[in-house]
Write a protein that holds these residues in place. Structure first.
Motif, PDB file in Angstrom:
ATOM      1  N   ALA A  34       0.207 -13.453  -2.184  1.00 36.01           N
ATOM      2  CA  ALA A  34      -0.515 -14.278  -1.201  1.00 36.01           C
ATOM      3  C   ALA A  34       0.376 -14.770  -0.066  1.00 36.01           C
ATOM      4  O   ALA A  34      -0.126 -15.222   0.971  1.00 36.01           O
ATOM      5  CB  ALA A  34      -1.150 -15.463  -1.908  1.00 36.01           C
ATOM      6  N   LEU A  74       1.044 -12.924   4.347  1.00 33.20           N
ATOM      7  CA  LEU A  74       0.577 -13.291   5.685  1.00 33.20           C
ATOM      8  C   LEU A  74       1.241 -14.572   6.174  1.00 33.20           C
ATOM      9  O   LEU A  74       1.537 -14.709   7.369  1.00 33.20           O
ATOM     10  CB  LEU A  74      -0.950 -13.439   5.690  1.00 33.20           C
ATOM     11  CG  LEU A  74      -1.560 -13.589   7.073  1.00 33.20           C
ATOM     12  CD1 LEU A  74      -1.345 -12.337   7.908  1.00 33.20           C
ATOM     13  CD2 LEU A  74      -3.052 -13.882   6.998  1.00 33.20           C
ATOM     14  N   ASP A 118       4.134  -2.013  -1.879  1.00 36.85           N
ATOM     15  CA  ASP A 118       3.223  -1.136  -2.606  1.00 36.85           C
ATOM     16  C   ASP A 118       2.041  -1.923  -3.153  1.00 36.85           C
ATOM     17  O   ASP A 118       1.269  -1.409  -3.958  1.00 36.85           O
ATOM     18  CB  ASP A 118       3.950  -0.392  -3.733  1.00 36.85           C
ATOM     19  CG  ASP A 118       4.572  -1.335  -4.737  1.00 36.85           C
ATOM     20  OD1 ASP A 118       4.459  -2.555  -4.550  1.00 36.85           O
ATOM     21  OD2 ASP A 118       5.169  -0.854  -5.725  1.00 36.85           O
ATOM     22  N   ILE A 157      -1.362  -2.931  -2.579  1.00 33.06           N
ATOM     23  CA  ILE A 157      -2.410  -2.467  -1.663  1.00 33.06           C
ATOM     24  C   ILE A 157      -3.110  -3.631  -0.967  1.00 33.06           C
ATOM     25  O   ILE A 157      -3.394  -3.570   0.233  1.00 33.06           O
ATOM     26  CB  ILE A 157      -3.430  -1.599  -2.427  1.00 33.06           C
ATOM     27  CG1 ILE A 157      -2.736  -0.310  -2.874  1.00 33.06           C
ATOM     28  CG2 ILE A 157      -4.632  -1.260  -1.565  1.00 33.06           C
ATOM     29  CD1 ILE A 157      -3.588   0.609  -3.669  1.00 33.06           C
ATOM     30  N   ILE A 213      -1.134  -4.884   2.148  1.00 36.90           N
ATOM     31  CA  ILE A 213      -0.810  -3.974   3.259  1.00 36.90           C
ATOM     32  C   ILE A 213      -1.566  -4.349   4.545  1.00 36.90           C
ATOM     33  O   ILE A 213      -0.960  -4.416   5.622  1.00 36.90           O
ATOM     34  CB  ILE A 213      -1.053  -2.498   2.840  1.00 36.90           C
ATOM     35  CG1 ILE A 213       0.005  -2.099   1.805  1.00 36.90           C
ATOM     36  CG2 ILE A 213      -0.977  -1.561   4.043  1.00 36.90           C
ATOM     37  CD1 ILE A 213      -0.252  -0.751   1.138  1.00 36.90           C
ATOM     38  N   PHE A 267      -2.531  -7.208   5.655  1.00 36.28           N
ATOM     39  CA  PHE A 267      -1.938  -8.409   6.264  1.00 36.28           C
ATOM     40  C   PHE A 267      -0.661  -8.051   7.029  1.00 36.28           C
ATOM     41  O   PHE A 267      -0.417  -8.546   8.123  1.00 36.28           O
ATOM     42  CB  PHE A 267      -1.634  -9.460   5.195  1.00 36.28           C
ATOM     43  CG  PHE A 267      -2.862 -10.014   4.525  1.00 36.28           C
ATOM     44  CD1 PHE A 267      -3.902 -10.538   5.276  1.00 36.28           C
ATOM     45  CD2 PHE A 267      -2.997  -9.998   3.154  1.00 36.28           C
ATOM     46  CE1 PHE A 267      -5.048 -11.049   4.673  1.00 36.28           C
ATOM     47  CE2 PHE A 267      -4.135 -10.497   2.538  1.00 36.28           C
ATOM     48  CZ  PHE A 267      -5.162 -11.024   3.303  1.00 36.28           C
ATOM     49  N   VAL A 289      -1.459  -6.163  10.328  1.00 36.68           N
ATOM     50  CA  VAL A 289      -1.899  -6.961  11.485  1.00 36.68           C
ATOM     51  C   VAL A 289      -0.800  -7.881  12.014  1.00 36.68           C
ATOM     52  O   VAL A 289      -0.788  -8.206  13.203  1.00 36.68           O
ATOM     53  CB  VAL A 289      -3.163  -7.803  11.184  1.00 36.68           C
ATOM     54  CG1 VAL A 289      -4.338  -6.926  10.889  1.00 36.68           C
ATOM     55  CG2 VAL A 289      -2.938  -8.796  10.063  1.00 36.68           C
ATOM     56  N   ILE A 315       3.680   1.953   4.383  1.00 37.88           N
ATOM     57  CA  ILE A 315       2.521   1.852   3.500  1.00 37.88           C
ATOM     58  C   ILE A 315       2.808   2.552   2.171  1.00 37.88           C
ATOM     59  O   ILE A 315       3.093   3.751   2.137  1.00 37.88           O
ATOM     60  CB  ILE A 315       1.284   2.482   4.174  1.00 37.88           C
ATOM     61  CG1 ILE A 315       0.969   1.714   5.463  1.00 37.88           C
ATOM     62  CG2 ILE A 315       0.086   2.466   3.239  1.00 37.88           C
ATOM     63  CD1 ILE A 315      -0.086   2.367   6.326  1.00 37.88           C
ATOM     64  N   GLY A 316       2.742   1.785   1.103  1.00 40.74           N
ATOM     65  CA  GLY A 316       2.859   2.343  -0.249  1.00 40.74           C
ATOM     66  C   GLY A 316       4.123   3.152  -0.471  1.00 40.74           C
ATOM     67  O   GLY A 316       5.232   2.635  -0.444  1.00 40.74           O
ATOM     68  N   GLU A 317       3.918   4.480  -0.666  1.00 42.75           N
ATOM     69  CA  GLU A 317       5.034   5.367  -1.031  1.00 42.75           C
ATOM     70  C   GLU A 317       6.140   5.397   0.022  1.00 42.75           C
ATOM     71  O   GLU A 317       7.283   5.738  -0.290  1.00 42.75           O
ATOM     72  CB  GLU A 317       4.510   6.783  -1.244  1.00 42.75           C
ATOM     73  CG  GLU A 317       3.782   7.230  -0.014  1.00 42.75           C
ATOM     74  CD  GLU A 317       3.527   8.715   0.068  1.00 42.75           C
ATOM     75  OE1 GLU A 317       4.346   9.482  -0.421  1.00 42.75           O
ATOM     76  OE2 GLU A 317       2.522   9.072   0.668  1.00 42.75           O
ATOM     77  N   TYR A 339       9.229   3.649  -0.907  1.00 47.70           N
ATOM     78  CA  TYR A 339      10.166   4.328  -1.809  1.00 47.70           C
ATOM     79  C   TYR A 339      10.972   5.405  -1.078  1.00 47.70           C
ATOM     80  O   TYR A 339      12.075   5.746  -1.477  1.00 47.70           O
ATOM     81  CB  TYR A 339       9.414   4.989  -2.967  1.00 47.70           C
ATOM     82  CG  TYR A 339       8.463   4.064  -3.683  1.00 47.70           C
ATOM     83  CD1 TYR A 339       8.903   2.850  -4.177  1.00 47.70           C
ATOM     84  CD2 TYR A 339       7.131   4.401  -3.852  1.00 47.70           C
ATOM     85  CE1 TYR A 339       8.029   1.989  -4.818  1.00 47.70           C
ATOM     86  CE2 TYR A 339       6.253   3.550  -4.508  1.00 47.70           C
ATOM     87  CZ  TYR A 339       6.714   2.353  -4.982  1.00 47.70           C
ATOM     88  OH  TYR A 339       5.850   1.514  -5.620  1.00 47.70           O
TER      89      TYR A 339
END
Lengths: 520, 223
Positions: free
Chosen positions: A425, A428, A446, A448, A451, A453, A456, A463-465, A468
């Motif tokens: 939380a 943002l 990672d 989801i 992402i 927040f 923007v 994003i995600g992967e 890594y």
């Protein structure tokens, strides 16, 4: 009046006819007075097998429903399951209980003796402490007029201590022979099971309601547990169909012997193993290709390419870089990926002689981050520039951490904020404060839900992967890029398999998709 | 050896973790490793507390920038530490300090309201972030704006009121239904794609660590 008589006559005929119809399906006792319901028919095709992939923790019983279950006489209420136990099992249970009691009594005495001694000393020093001593003095249960006095309490405590002190070595000495007897009895269990049906009895295990065709008898592999489930031992089971009147039960159907035993491999995970092996081979293959010097193309990531610029910007502005590792613990892959990125960033920072601030949420993460940054300064050839306070612990309370980091952002006005790792939380709250402070912001997580927040509120988001992959991109080393290439190929394979699975299922051949089913 | 030993530990633990996934007899190993981590984490609290004290005392002594905040931090830390360990205000030494005494008073009357305040700020930050994100600067931002507008309207009674006149055959175009479709189809598809990518990334990252290809966390760039 005639119509009423006609109605009653018709009704009587109907009732009589119904009663006659019912007598077709019931037996009449010898006296021909009380109708007796016949017992339900037994189950058929009863089988017992060692349950797959549970390391010998259970036996699964399966059967075909009784012909009276839901049809026929329709009088099956449940199926009761029994297992044959040798009489030695009672001895094992009794020894297990004795052993457990002896151990808990020993533990209790070891804890109670010093407490009782402490209470006794307190009373001797100050008799007025009778109400406040922290040891319960035993009082006569049958004397309602009894008043507890200090003298009585002292005597009772002395007696209790004397009894416990005397019993403790006795119990301790008795424990070892008890353990030996227990283990000997356990060792005889397989042989005792082989004596079936002699010297043993059936014990009720449980029941399943009508309509069910399986039952799992599970237990523990811990030989000290009451539900110990021995390996490689002959086990026998019995299933009976029971009606609402429990005295009415079908003929017992037996099955056995059946053994439970451990499995070395979980067959339900074969698709995962195949995928891991394929991925492993691909990784090794591409790493070898990369080692031979072949140029490997990997898709550029704007967020990663911005890292160098962001560090340069901080250097030009003479402001620090804030690196936030998130709220993850050191065992999370996102945090480990963040360590690797921190290592690259810290090396650049050391080369450019720009200050870095790493506020940490977790003490273990802090310890690892300190080592990573220190080593990066060493690798950059500037060990003396390393500031021990750069990586510091803040708090492990989520919003207190946010307050502290936001405060740092607004006071230090870092030129660049990098958020890499596990965020919740607070994402943002951190990113918006950074945007208000005018910092260039690069984020990667990672999680989801977080992402959007970051997208923007930050200038660049991994994003995600991509989180890594970031370390490999930053290093641009062929070996690391080789592993990324393998990842891309695996992703392409998954997309193709997903499309083929979708099409085959849509055209009525679910076998392809089911081949990838993973259990357990 | 400074780098080889951690590498050996990583590789062995990594392979054992894989083994515990595929082989039932080794399954308890996964739980054991979690337990080892928890044991280490207990000691790490001393590490964290020690670091906090050292950094802020140093800041205070050297009168570094914003040293006043360090006084607040140190006082807060020490008061809670003493109130908790000393069980100040609790009836007896066996009392539960999460229910009575100074520690619980401070926790429920100072810490929790402050935490809630920080969390409540999120509402304002969401508003400012939404304002920035939903400006129709380009085609993608316009799509985002429209999707967000439909979902916001679809979650309120106004969305229902605006389009409930539509005939049965066109009910998919009612704003609440459109909002549900956006969340359950394009949004879910995007999320699942990201999740597949994350899964692969985790496997790839783990393999790089287990095989010793990725060693940056040990403080060395290349293998």
């Amino acid at each position: 009046m005639r119509s009423i008589i006609t109605f009653v006559a018709v009704l009587s005929l109907c009732v009589g006819a119904t009663a006659l119809a019912q007598t077709d399906s019931v037996l009449v006792d010898s006296a021909g007075v009380t109708p007796v319901q016949p017992p339900p028919a037994p189950v058929t095709n009863l089988q017992a097998v060692d349950t797959d992939n549970d390391h010998g923790h259970s036996i699964t019983l399966t059967w075909d429903l009784s012909v009276d279950d839901g049809k026929g006489q329709n009088n099956v209420l449940s199926y009761q399951i029994f297992r044959w136990f040798p009489s030695l099992m009672d001895q094992v249970d009794s020894l297990r209980g004795e052993r457990s009691n002896a151990r808990s009594t020993m533990r209790a005495f070891r804890s109670d003796i010093p407490r009782a001694e402490h209470a006794l000393n307190e009373l001797r020093e100050d008799p007025g402490k009778l109400e406040s001593i922290r040891f319960e003095v035993s009082i006569p249960a049958d004397d309602s007029a009894f008043v507890l006095t200090t003298d009585y309490a002292i005597t009772a405590l002395q007696d209790t201590i004397a009894v416990m002190t005397a019993r403790l070595p006795e119990i301790k000495d008795g424990l070892e022979p008890l353990q030996i007897r227990f283990e000997e009895a356990l060792a005889q269990l397989p042989e005792a099971h082989n004596q079936y049906p002699n010297d043993g009895d059936w014990e009720y295990l449980g029941a399943v309601v009508a309509g069910n065709t399986s039952y799992e008898n599970s237990g523990s592999k811990d030989f000290t547990a009451p539900d110990f489930f021995p390996d490689y031992t002959d086990l026998y089971y019995r299933v009976e169909a029971v009606s609402a009147d429990t005295t009415l039960r079908s003929e017992a159907i037996l099955v056995g012997p059946v053994h439970s035993s451990g499995q070395w491999f979980h067959t339900g995970k074969i698709p995962v193993l195949i995928f891991v092996l394929v991925f492993f081979v691909l990784t090794v293959l591409f790493v070898q290709v990369a080692k031979k010097g072949k140029e490997l193309y990997v898709r550029p990531l704007a967020g990663i390419e911005a890292v160098d610029d962001a560090i340069g910007r901080a250097t030009e502005m003479g402001r620090p870089i804030l690196y936030v590792l998130g709220l993850g613990s050191a065992d999370m892959v996102a945090t480990i990926a963040s360590f690797t990125i921190l290592g690259r960033v810290a090396k650049k920072v050391a080369e450019y002689q720009t200050p870095i601030i790493v506020p940490c949420y977790d003490p273990i993460v802090m310890a690892v981050a300190q080592e990573v940054v220190k080593s990066s300064y060493l690798d950059a050839g500037r060990p003396d520039d390393y500031d021990e306070d750069a990586v510091h612990f803040v708090t492990n309370l989520q919003f207190a951490y946010v307050a502290a980091v936001n405060g740092t952002m607004l006071r230090e006005l870092p030129a660049t904020n990098i958020y890499m790792g596990k965020f919740f939380a607070e994402s943002l709250l951190l990113a918006e404060t950074g945007a208000l402070a005018g910092s260039i912001q690069i984020a990667g997580t990672d999680e989801i839900a977080q992402i959007p927040f970051f997208i923007v509120a930050c200038d660049y988001t991994l994003i995600g992967e991509e989180l890594y992959a970031a370390s490999a991109y930053l290093g641009r080393e062929p070996i690391l890029l080789g592993s990324l290439k393998a990842q891309d190929w695996a992703k392409a394979a998954i997309v193709i398999i997903a499309i083929v699975g979708m099409l085959t299922t849509a055209f009525g051949w679910p076998g392809f998709a089911e081949a990838f089913h993973v259990s357990g | 050896m400074r780098r080889e030993i951690p590498l050996i530990i990583t590789i062995s633990v990594g392979f054992l973790a894989i083994l515990s996934f595929f082989s039932p007899p080794f399954e308890p190993l996964g739980e054991d490793f979690t337990l080892f981590f928890d044991i280490i984490a207990v000691f790490a609290f001393f590490l964290g507390g020690g670091n906090l004290m050292r950094v802020h005392i140093d800041k205070l002594i050297k009168r570094k920038k914003d040293w006043g905040f360090s006084i607040v931090t140190l006082v807060g830390f020490l008061v809670m530490l003493v109130a908790g360990l000393g069980k100040i205000g609790a009836e007896s030494i066996t009392s539960d300090i999460t229910r009575e005494g100074l520690f619980s008073t401070l926790y429920y009357n100072v810490h929790l309201p402050l935490g809630s305040t920080m969390y409540a700020l999120l509402a304002f930050f969401v508003a400012s972030a939404s304002y920035r994100a939903f400006r129709a600067k380009n085609r993608e931002a316009t799509v985002l704006l429209i999707a967000a507008f439909i979902i916001l309207l679809g979650s309120t009674p106004i969305g229902q009121m605006l389009t409930n006149w539509m005939p049965e055959g066109m009910s998919i175009l009612e704003i609440p239904n459109l909002a549900v479709w956006i969340m359950s189809s394009p949004n879910l598809a995007g999320q699942r794609a990201i999740m597949i990518g994350i899964g692969l990334g985790v496997v790839s990252m783990s393999l790089r660590l287990i095989l010793g290809i990725e060693r940056t966390y040990l403080g060395k760039d290349s293998g």
